[in-house]
Design a protein around this motif. Structure first.
Motif, short mmCIF file in Angstrom:
data_model
loop_
_atom_site.label_atom_id
_atom_site.label_comp_id
_atom_site.label_asym_id
_atom_site.label_seq_id
_atom_site.Cartn_x
_atom_site.Cartn_y
_atom_site.Cartn_z
N LEU A 129 8.06 3.05 -17.30
CA LEU A 129 8.00 1.71 -17.89
C LEU A 129 8.72 1.82 -19.23
CD1 LEU A 129 6.79 -1.17 -18.33
CD2 LEU A 129 4.73 -0.03 -19.18
N ILE A 130 9.55 0.83 -19.53
CA ILE A 130 10.34 0.89 -20.76
C ILE A 130 10.58 -0.52 -21.29
CG2 ILE A 130 12.49 0.94 -19.41
CD1 ILE A 130 13.69 2.77 -21.54
N CYS A 131 10.67 -0.61 -22.60
CA CYS A 131 11.15 -1.86 -23.21
C CYS A 131 12.60 -1.62 -23.53
CB CYS A 131 10.38 -2.21 -24.49
SG CYS A 131 11.07 -3.68 -25.29
N THR A 132 13.48 -2.49 -22.96
CA THR A 132 14.92 -2.24 -23.06
C THR A 132 15.57 -2.85 -24.30
OG1 THR A 132 15.22 -4.12 -21.57
CG2 THR A 132 15.29 -1.94 -20.59
N ILE A 133 14.77 -3.40 -25.22
CA ILE A 133 15.36 -3.91 -26.47
C ILE A 133 15.87 -2.68 -27.25
CG2 ILE A 133 14.90 -5.15 -28.65
CD1 ILE A 133 14.23 -7.09 -26.55
N PRO A 134 17.13 -2.73 -27.74
CA PRO A 134 17.68 -1.55 -28.43
C PRO A 134 16.74 -1.03 -29.52
CG PRO A 134 19.41 -3.18 -28.10
CD PRO A 134 18.11 -3.82 -27.65
N GLY A 135 16.48 0.27 -29.47
CA GLY A 135 15.65 0.93 -30.48
C GLY A 135 14.18 1.00 -30.13
N HIS A 136 13.70 0.14 -29.24
CA HIS A 136 12.25 0.11 -28.97
C HIS A 136 11.76 1.33 -28.19
CE1 HIS A 136 11.45 -4.44 -29.81
NE2 HIS A 136 12.26 -3.88 -30.70
N ALA A 137 12.51 1.74 -27.15
CA ALA A 137 12.10 2.92 -26.38
C ALA A 137 12.14 4.16 -27.28
CB ALA A 137 13.00 3.11 -25.17
N GLU A 138 13.19 4.24 -28.10
CA GLU A 138 13.34 5.39 -29.01
C GLU A 138 12.16 5.45 -29.99
OE1 GLU A 138 15.61 3.17 -28.20
OE2 GLU A 138 17.27 4.32 -27.35
N ALA A 139 11.64 4.29 -30.35
CA ALA A 139 10.51 4.24 -31.29
C ALA A 139 9.17 4.49 -30.60
CB ALA A 139 10.50 2.89 -32.00
N GLY A 140 9.19 4.57 -29.26
CA GLY A 140 7.95 4.89 -28.55
C GLY A 140 7.50 3.87 -27.52
N MET A 141 8.34 2.85 -27.30
CA MET A 141 7.92 1.82 -26.36
C MET A 141 8.27 2.23 -24.92
SD MET A 141 7.95 -2.17 -27.13
CE MET A 141 6.77 -3.16 -26.22
N LEU A 142 7.53 3.23 -24.47
CA LEU A 142 7.69 3.81 -23.14
C LEU A 142 6.31 3.94 -22.52
CD1 LEU A 142 9.94 6.78 -24.26
CD2 LEU A 142 10.69 4.97 -22.73
N GLY A 143 6.28 3.90 -21.21
CA GLY A 143 4.99 4.08 -20.54
C GLY A 143 5.19 4.64 -19.15
N ARG A 144 4.08 4.70 -18.43
CA ARG A 144 4.09 5.30 -17.11
C ARG A 144 3.17 4.48 -16.22
NH1 ARG A 144 2.69 11.37 -15.53
NH2 ARG A 144 0.60 10.81 -16.15
N ILE A 145 3.61 4.27 -14.98
CA ILE A 145 2.76 3.56 -14.01
C ILE A 145 2.57 4.45 -12.80
CG2 ILE A 145 2.44 1.43 -12.73
CD1 ILE A 145 4.51 0.09 -14.52
N ILE A 146 1.33 4.62 -12.42
CA ILE A 146 1.03 5.50 -11.29
C ILE A 146 0.48 4.66 -10.14
CG2 ILE A 146 -0.42 7.42 -10.50
CD1 ILE A 146 -0.45 8.23 -13.57
N ILE A 147 1.05 4.85 -8.96
CA ILE A 147 0.48 4.25 -7.75
C ILE A 147 -0.01 5.39 -6.87
CG2 ILE A 147 0.86 2.84 -5.71
CD1 ILE A 147 3.11 1.39 -7.13
N GLY A 148 -1.27 5.31 -6.50
CA GLY A 148 -1.84 6.33 -5.62
C GLY A 148 -2.55 5.66 -4.45
N ASP A 149 -3.02 6.47 -3.52
CA ASP A 149 -3.73 5.90 -2.36
C ASP A 149 -5.17 5.56 -2.72
OD1 ASP A 149 -1.62 5.86 -0.57
OD2 ASP A 149 -1.87 7.99 -0.14
#
Ligand SMILES: [Cu+2]
Length: 149
Positions: A129-149
């Motif tokens: 998961l990412i925010c694609t606004i320039p500079g936001h991912a670099e500043a930490g606007m990243l995440g993870r989504i898990i799908i499991g059974d």
């Protein structure tokens, strides 16, 4: 005479066992008619931190979810998780009295905006998961989504 009776009984019991032992076909279930499970994610914070809160979301295949996305910050943000979006069936996206149906790829939230996304995960995996606004991912606007059974 008795052996014939015994043999008939034995055959009868065997047939009964076979009949009882065959499982009935599972009743088909309309997955879109479940009551949705609520989950929440914030894009940014009121004090302008460039983060997703929480940074990780976790879902199960086959369950209908209603993900509440909100942006309490003063900046616009993106919820971009294309591989995740391809791994779910979207029931609808609901915002301010409007329902949008069909595949969702990316959601942009202006400052103060909120939207509800109803979907059913279909494919297990760990998705970024990412925010694609320039500079936001670099500043930490990243995440993870898990799908499991
Ligand atoms: Cu952002």
């Amino acid at each position: 005479m008795w052996s014939w009776v015994y043999r008939s009984l034995l055959v009868g019991v065997c047939l009964l066992t076979l009949w009882v032992g065959v499982p009935a076909p599972a009743a088909a279930r309309d997955l879109s008619k479940q009551a949705p499970q609520d989950q929440f994610i914030q894009l940014g914070t009121a004090d302008s931190q460039l983060v997703f809160v929480p940074k990780e979301l976790s879902f199960h295949n086959g369950v209908l979810y209603r993900l509440h996305l909100s942006n309490p910050s003063q900046l616009k943000h993106y919820f971009t998780a294309k591989d995740f979006a391809d791994a779910v069936w979207t029931r609808k996206l609901e915002v301010a009295g409007v329902e949008i149906k069909g595949q969702i790829r990316e959601i942009e939230l202006k400052p103060g905006a909120a939207v509800e996304w109803q979907f059913i995960p279909l494919k297990s995996g760990v998705y970024s998961l990412i925010c694609t606004i320039p500079g936001h991912a670099e500043a930490g606007m990243l995440g993870r989504i898990i799908i499991g059974d």
